[in-house]
Design an enzyme around this catalytic site. Structure first.
Site, mmCIF file in Angstrom:
data_model
loop_
_atom_site.group_PDB
_atom_site.id
_atom_site.type_symbol
_atom_site.label_atom_id
_atom_site.label_comp_id
_atom_site.label_asym_id
_atom_site.label_seq_id
_atom_site.Cartn_x
_atom_site.Cartn_y
_atom_site.Cartn_z
ATOM 1 N N SER A 43 21.585 26.235 -31.847
ATOM 2 C CA SER A 43 22.215 25.901 -30.574
ATOM 3 C C SER A 43 23.540 26.626 -30.441
ATOM 4 O O SER A 43 24.144 27.030 -31.433
ATOM 5 C CB SER A 43 22.431 24.397 -30.449
ATOM 6 O OG SER A 43 23.533 24.011 -31.235
ATOM 7 N N LYS A 44 23.932 26.782 -29.178
ATOM 8 C CA LYS A 44 25.199 27.448 -28.909
ATOM 9 C C LYS A 44 26.326 26.625 -29.499
ATOM 10 O O LYS A 44 27.247 27.144 -30.115
ATOM 11 C CB LYS A 44 25.414 27.567 -27.404
ATOM 12 C CG LYS A 44 24.464 28.517 -26.732
ATOM 13 C CD LYS A 44 24.587 28.384 -25.217
ATOM 14 C CE LYS A 44 23.466 29.097 -24.494
ATOM 15 N NZ LYS A 44 23.146 28.526 -23.205
#
Ligand code: GLU
Length: 261
Positions: free
Chosen positions: A233-234
């Site tokens: 995930s970012k």
């Protein structure tokens, strides 16, 4: 029969990582195999998190991966009027209501349970407001979001989402209303996206029903995991495609690793 239409629809609030690459490559391959079309859409309605440099980087990253998409690319922030029109229609039909509650009020009145985005299920204060009063408060410029009246909708999504917010305070849109509007306007027939969005699908199908729009086929693919078994995930700072490229990794290596050699 018209060809199937697939799309990859990233939000430019960070750099793309391998999980995005997988999703984009999968959509492009499925479109290719089905003799269909592949669209790219920039989902930047969240003006606080979206940044132009991330948009530019999406184009660079996807081209680097060897992907091609149709032009022009639909940029959601240029189409707030379309989302507004859908909200007006839902309000006219009594399917949504404006919510004037502050975050504090929402928390104070929250029911047990949170929606898949981590928001508390709404207690329902603004659902009871007489329409004339709600209209008057909006006319006076009081800030508000928009919520779905789930009791009225009588839909299975109610238990999971409560009266979900479909337009945030003073934004005039949200991911949900924008994604449903655009998939319909662009004639998307196949939505292939990560399992992290699976819980949103019943909500999207409800919006399609309320708006009289067709529902595309949905498929939710597995999410890629990092070495620690956490999903990429970012926010977790997973290695971006940009960093991989800059450290000398070739797009062939990335494609092979993801099964698209
Ligand atoms: N814009 C969403 C995201 O980046 C994905 C939208 C979708 O595929 O429906 O998480």
């Amino acid at each position: 029969m018209s060809p199937p239409v697939f799309r990859f629809a990233p939000s430019p609030n960070g750099y793309l990582h391998l999980g995005h690459a997988y999703s984009a490559l999968l959509n492009a391959r499925m479109a290719d195999e089905a003799g269909g079309r592949f669209l790219l859409r920039i989902e930047d309605t969240d003006r606080t998190r979206s940044r132009p440099e991330f948009v530019q980087q999406i184009f660079v990253d996807l081209a680097w991966l060897g992907l091609r998409w149709e032009e022009p690319v639909r940029i959601q922030s240029e189409h707030f009027a379309d989302y507004r029109a859908r909200l007006d229609r839902l309000w006219a039909a009594g399917a949504i209501y404006p919510c004037f509650c502050s975050r504090k009020q929402v928390l104070a009145e929250a029911r047990a349970g949170r929606d898949p985005e981590g928001q508390p299920h709404y207690g329902g204060t603004c659902r009871q407001l007489p329409r004339a009063e709600a209209e008057e408060r909006m006319r006076r410029g009081e800030i508000h979001g928009w919520r779905l009246d789930m009791a009225r909708a009588g839909d299975a999504a109610a238990a999971v989402w409560g009266d979900a917010t479909i337009a945030k305070f003073n934004v005039g849109s949200s991911y949900h209303i924008a994604v449903v509007t655009d998939d319909a306007l662009q004639g998307v027939t196949h939505v292939v996206r990560g399992k992290d969005l699976e819980a949103a699908t019943p909500l999207h199908m409800l919006l399609q029903r309320l708006l009289g729009l067709p529902s595309p086929f949905y498929r939710h693919h597995e999410l890629l995991l990092d070495e620690r078994g956490e999903k990429l995930s970012k926010s977790a700072g997973s290695t971006s495609l940009r960093e991989l490229r800059e450290s000398g990794v070739t797009s062939d290596v990335v494609r092979r690793r993801l099964g698209f050699a």
